[in-house]
Design a protein around this motif. Structure first.
Motif, short mmCIF file in Angstrom:
data_model
loop_
_atom_site.label_atom_id
_atom_site.label_comp_id
_atom_site.label_asym_id
_atom_site.label_seq_id
_atom_site.Cartn_x
_atom_site.Cartn_y
_atom_site.Cartn_z
N GLN A 94 0.83 -1.21 0.00
CA GLN A 94 0.00 0.00 0.00
C GLN A 94 0.86 1.26 0.00
O GLN A 94 0.47 2.28 -0.55
CB GLN A 94 -0.94 0.01 1.21
CG GLN A 94 -2.12 -0.92 1.04
CD GLN A 94 -3.03 -0.92 2.27
OE1 GLN A 94 -2.73 -0.30 3.29
NE2 GLN A 94 -4.15 -1.62 2.15
N ARG A 95 2.05 1.18 0.57
CA ARG A 95 2.95 2.34 0.59
C ARG A 95 3.47 2.69 -0.80
O ARG A 95 3.96 3.78 -1.03
CB ARG A 95 4.13 2.08 1.54
CG ARG A 95 3.73 2.03 3.01
CD ARG A 95 4.91 2.02 3.91
NE ARG A 95 5.05 1.12 5.01
CZ ARG A 95 4.14 0.41 5.64
NH1 ARG A 95 2.91 0.44 5.27
NH2 ARG A 95 4.44 -0.36 6.67
N LEU A 96 3.40 1.72 -1.72
CA LEU A 96 3.81 2.00 -3.10
C LEU A 96 2.75 2.77 -3.86
O LEU A 96 3.02 3.32 -4.93
CB LEU A 96 4.12 0.69 -3.84
CG LEU A 96 5.31 -0.11 -3.34
CD1 LEU A 96 5.44 -1.41 -4.13
CD2 LEU A 96 6.59 0.69 -3.41
N GLY A 97 1.53 2.78 -3.33
CA GLY A 97 0.46 3.52 -3.98
C GLY A 97 -0.42 2.63 -4.84
O GLY A 97 -0.26 1.40 -4.88
N PRO A 98 -1.34 3.25 -5.57
CA PRO A 98 -2.30 2.48 -6.36
C PRO A 98 -1.68 1.78 -7.58
O PRO A 98 -2.32 0.95 -8.21
CB PRO A 98 -3.32 3.53 -6.80
CG PRO A 98 -2.58 4.82 -6.76
CD PRO A 98 -1.57 4.68 -5.66
N GLN A 99 -0.43 2.09 -7.89
CA GLN A 99 0.22 1.48 -9.05
C GLN A 99 0.78 0.09 -8.73
O GLN A 99 1.43 -0.52 -9.57
CB GLN A 99 1.31 2.38 -9.64
CG GLN A 99 2.41 2.76 -8.71
CD GLN A 99 2.17 4.07 -8.00
OE1 GLN A 99 1.04 4.43 -7.70
NE2 GLN A 99 3.23 4.79 -7.72
N ALA A 100 0.52 -0.45 -7.52
CA ALA A 100 0.99 -1.79 -7.15
C ALA A 100 -0.23 -2.65 -6.78
O ALA A 100 -1.05 -2.26 -5.97
CB ALA A 100 1.95 -1.71 -5.98
N LYS A 101 -0.33 -3.81 -7.42
CA LYS A 101 -1.46 -4.72 -7.19
C LYS A 101 -0.93 -6.08 -6.75
O LYS A 101 -0.01 -6.62 -7.36
CB LYS A 101 -2.27 -4.90 -8.48
CG LYS A 101 -2.78 -3.62 -9.08
CD LYS A 101 -4.01 -3.13 -8.35
CE LYS A 101 -4.61 -1.96 -9.10
NZ LYS A 101 -4.67 -0.75 -8.37
N LEU A 110 1.94 -12.72 -6.61
CA LEU A 110 2.42 -11.91 -7.73
C LEU A 110 2.08 -10.46 -7.44
O LEU A 110 0.93 -10.12 -7.15
CB LEU A 110 1.75 -12.36 -9.04
CG LEU A 110 2.20 -11.61 -10.29
CD1 LEU A 110 3.67 -11.92 -10.59
CD2 LEU A 110 1.32 -11.98 -11.47
N VAL A 111 3.09 -9.60 -7.52
CA VAL A 111 2.88 -8.17 -7.32
C VAL A 111 3.17 -7.48 -8.65
O VAL A 111 4.29 -7.55 -9.16
CB VAL A 111 3.81 -7.61 -6.21
CG1 VAL A 111 3.57 -6.13 -6.03
CG2 VAL A 111 3.59 -8.35 -4.91
N ASN A 112 2.15 -6.87 -9.22
CA ASN A 112 2.29 -6.14 -10.47
C ASN A 112 2.53 -4.67 -10.15
O ASN A 112 1.80 -4.07 -9.35
CB ASN A 112 1.03 -6.29 -11.34
CG ASN A 112 0.92 -7.68 -11.90
OD1 ASN A 112 1.84 -8.18 -12.51
ND2 ASN A 112 -0.22 -8.33 -11.65
N LEU A 113 3.56 -4.13 -10.76
CA LEU A 113 3.94 -2.74 -10.51
C LEU A 113 3.81 -1.94 -11.80
O LEU A 113 4.21 -2.41 -12.86
CB LEU A 113 5.39 -2.68 -10.03
CG LEU A 113 5.73 -3.54 -8.81
CD1 LEU A 113 7.23 -3.58 -8.58
CD2 LEU A 113 5.02 -3.02 -7.58
N GLN A 114 3.25 -0.77 -11.69
CA GLN A 114 3.10 0.10 -12.85
C GLN A 114 3.61 1.48 -12.49
O GLN A 114 3.01 2.17 -11.66
CB GLN A 114 1.63 0.16 -13.28
CG GLN A 114 1.38 0.93 -14.56
CD GLN A 114 2.08 0.27 -15.77
OE1 GLN A 114 2.10 -0.93 -15.89
NE2 GLN A 114 2.65 1.08 -16.61
N ASP A 115 4.75 1.86 -13.07
CA ASP A 115 5.30 3.20 -12.91
C ASP A 115 5.59 3.54 -11.44
O ASP A 115 5.16 4.57 -10.92
CB ASP A 115 4.33 4.23 -13.52
CG ASP A 115 5.03 5.52 -13.89
OD1 ASP A 115 6.20 5.47 -14.27
OD2 ASP A 115 4.38 6.59 -13.77
#
Length: 160
Positions: A94-101, A110-115
């Motif tokens: 959650q500390r990475l923000g909404p760009q991490a799922k 699996l952690v998907n990261l976007q930008d």
């Protein structure tokens, strides 16, 4: 047939004493320059750079020892349950923000990261390792400047 040594001796004998002294002085100067250039200068440079290299090596050793202590501390901690590990992973992500799922996949996640900002990624991995006791199994990231996109597959219950 005369050898090169005989030719050299004949040439030496044909020189007058003043020329012999000049050739001797030149030979000594050349020998000294060669000794300094090949023998002493590299040793002198090594002596000058030695303290700096030693300081760097000592700093590296301290970092390795600190990492070893951290790994030992992690090994001594009690294992966490899969549910607690996922909760810790969710909190860290959650500390990475909404760009991490986060997507659970059996015993792996699996952690998907976007930008994602590069400055956040390494601390996130450290927190995942310490709090969730998960380790990356597969990392597929693409760098775009100071940001990363891609996926990280983590194994639950990983031990250092």
């Amino acid at each position: 047939m005369t050898s090169p040594i005989d030719t050299g001796r004949q040439a030496w004998q044909q020189l007058n004493p003043r020329e012999r002294v000049a050739v001797g002085v030149a030979a000594c100067a050349l020998s000294f320059a060669l000794l300094v250039g090949v023998g002493l200068r590299p040793a002198w440079i090594t002596l000058q750079q030695g303290p700096q290299k030693l300081a760097r090596l000592e700093a590296d050793l301290q970092r390795v020892q600190q990492a070893a202590l951290e790994a030992q501390a992690l090994r001594q901690q009690a294992p966490v349950s899969v549910a607690d590990a996922r909760t810790a992973l969710e909190a860290a992500t959650q500390r990475l923000g909404p760009q991490a799922k986060v997507t659970p996949q059996g015993d792996q996640v699996l952690v998907n990261l976007q930008d994602v900002d590069a400055k956040l990624l390494l601390p996130w991995l450290g927190e995942v390792r310490r709090a969730a006791r998960m380790a990356p199994v597969s990392v597929q990231l693409q760098r775009q400047g100071e940001r990363y996109s891609g996926s990280v597959l983590l194994a639950a219950g990983a031990r250092p």
